[in-house]
Design a protein around this motif. Sequence first.
Motif, short mmCIF file in Angstrom:
data_model
loop_
_atom_site.label_atom_id
_atom_site.label_comp_id
_atom_site.label_asym_id
_atom_site.label_seq_id
_atom_site.Cartn_x
_atom_site.Cartn_y
_atom_site.Cartn_z
N ARG A 288 3.56 7.72 1.23
CA ARG A 288 2.58 6.55 1.29
C ARG A 288 1.09 7.20 1.39
O ARG A 288 0.25 6.45 0.97
CB ARG A 288 2.96 5.70 2.57
N GLU A 295 -5.41 6.33 -4.42
CA GLU A 295 -6.58 5.25 -4.73
C GLU A 295 -7.77 5.38 -4.24
O GLU A 295 -8.82 5.43 -4.83
CB GLU A 295 -6.14 3.74 -3.80
N TYR A 315 -4.93 -0.87 -1.00
CA TYR A 315 -3.91 -0.30 -0.17
C TYR A 315 -3.94 0.54 1.13
O TYR A 315 -3.29 0.50 2.01
CB TYR A 315 -3.11 0.72 -1.08
N GLN A 318 -3.97 -2.45 3.04
CA GLN A 318 -2.59 -2.78 3.30
C GLN A 318 -2.19 -1.88 4.74
O GLN A 318 -1.35 -2.14 5.58
CB GLN A 318 -1.74 -2.77 2.60
N GLU A 377 3.27 -2.31 1.97
CA GLU A 377 3.49 -3.08 0.86
C GLU A 377 3.80 -4.62 1.13
O GLU A 377 3.48 -5.36 0.53
CB GLU A 377 4.46 -2.55 0.11
N ALA A 380 0.94 -6.79 0.53
CA ALA A 380 0.39 -7.09 -0.85
C ALA A 380 0.25 -8.44 -1.18
O ALA A 380 -0.79 -8.71 -2.04
CB ALA A 380 1.32 -6.03 -2.02
#
Length: 456
Positions: A288, A295, A315, A318, A377, A380
């Motif tokens: 991760r 990103e 992300y 998140q 996630e 998301a």
Amino acid sequence: MVQNAFPVRVPLVTEPMGLWKSLQTARRNVLAILPEIATRQPMVSGKTGKRWHMVMDPDALQHILRERLPDYPKSDVTKNLLRPAIGESLFIAEGAEWMWQRRTAAPSFSHRNMTALAPVMTAAAERAVQRLAANGPKRAINMFDEMVQTTFEVISDVTFSGDDAFDRDGVHDAINNYINTAGKISLPDMLGMPDWVPRLGRITGDRALTEMQKIADSAIDRRRKSGPPKGAPDLLDLLLAGADPESGRTMSTEELRDNLLTFIVAGHETTALSLSWALYLVAGDQERQDKARAEAQVVLQGRCATGDDVPKLPYIRQIIDEALRLYPPAALVSRTALKDDILCGRQVRRKDTVMIPIYALHRNHLLWDQPDSFVPERFANRKDIPRYAYLPFGDGPRICIGASFALQEAVIILASLLSSFRFTPVSGVSPDPVMILTLRPEGGVWVMSEPLPRVH
Ligand code: HEM
């Protein structure tokens, strides 16, 4: 520091604890008195000297925090803990006294003002990157200390910017000293004894606080005389110019000081904690971390993040959201019921303590899949998450006024760090989640920090 499964969690109570043991345990870690069933049921009630309820049901939480706000004021325990540092500021005041301060301060935290303050956050991120890079190729670093320094630079720059006479170190030391002494839940506070019963922590904490308040008062007086410094207005300028849109009332020096100190106390350690726990989590999950880094590197191209980059870093956001779920800095907030009421079909009596154990809410099996796992996630699709199941900033009219400020800052700093460094765990060392005033990583967040080749 302890060895523990990833991600670390607080061992909750599985067998009844007597009053004395509860008080002793709460002095070291408030969360360690939460019963394990609070992560499996919508509401748990009991009596430890006083009648109390823990509420983890989203509808009941909406009722307490939004629909029946006047009937559930903040509890005296919270107010007694914070009043010596931040007076009758926005955080503590109730009713009309709270309302006019909130109306006066709210415009300072508008989206436009947050965007204008973003360069201060980028500059602090740049200094953090430089400090880490100066450590050489690969080194164990306590990222909690690093993040406290970084977020303190941000909050002191946006409250008293351009004031060279403002003693940042003096204020920082006073706040740390206060949290470490007066911040410890003391026996009299837990038992709800009146204010005049002396508390050891409060007495030792007071001297530093008086000093801190003097420093802030003189900075405000200087600013009143000199007018705003050059450049974008800071929070002090915005509050000095602010007036209650309904009554026209403006803040006195004392009110300004209490609110600015509230922003400093409420705003810097909480944000540092979100970042430190996020770094702990990504250090333990390299896959991760790589996804987040990819990103960040695409968007940033070797520079630090700015306010404009924030929407392009979903992300990273998140990961911050998930860190705030697993380790909410304000992990337990409490209210006192002013009227008899029914919550989850159960009777609540006037004067009962109503606790919102955000830590247990965020790990409740009725509300979350794999509640103890690190799964960023899940955020998301924000619409899938019931609003009152996720309360890192509280909700209703008393929702954290600095939430957008903190989230913008955390995304800017985390993206900047991940695009330039790889973080890996220090073998056998994990932080111990302990709540005193906030949910802190006891022992620090030690990670190996390794500079990456620059991406252009
Ligand atoms: C990640 C960082 C932060 C977290 C987790 C956090 C959490 C919270 C929570 C849970 C509350 C509600 C407490 C309750 O209902 O009893 C709150 C209120 C508040 N927070 Fe934050 N906070 C953060 C950052 C900030 C920042 C950056 C500021 C200011 C610059 C700030 C200022 C305040 C103030 C003034 C209140 C009281 C608002 C009112 O009662 O009207 N916080 N915060």
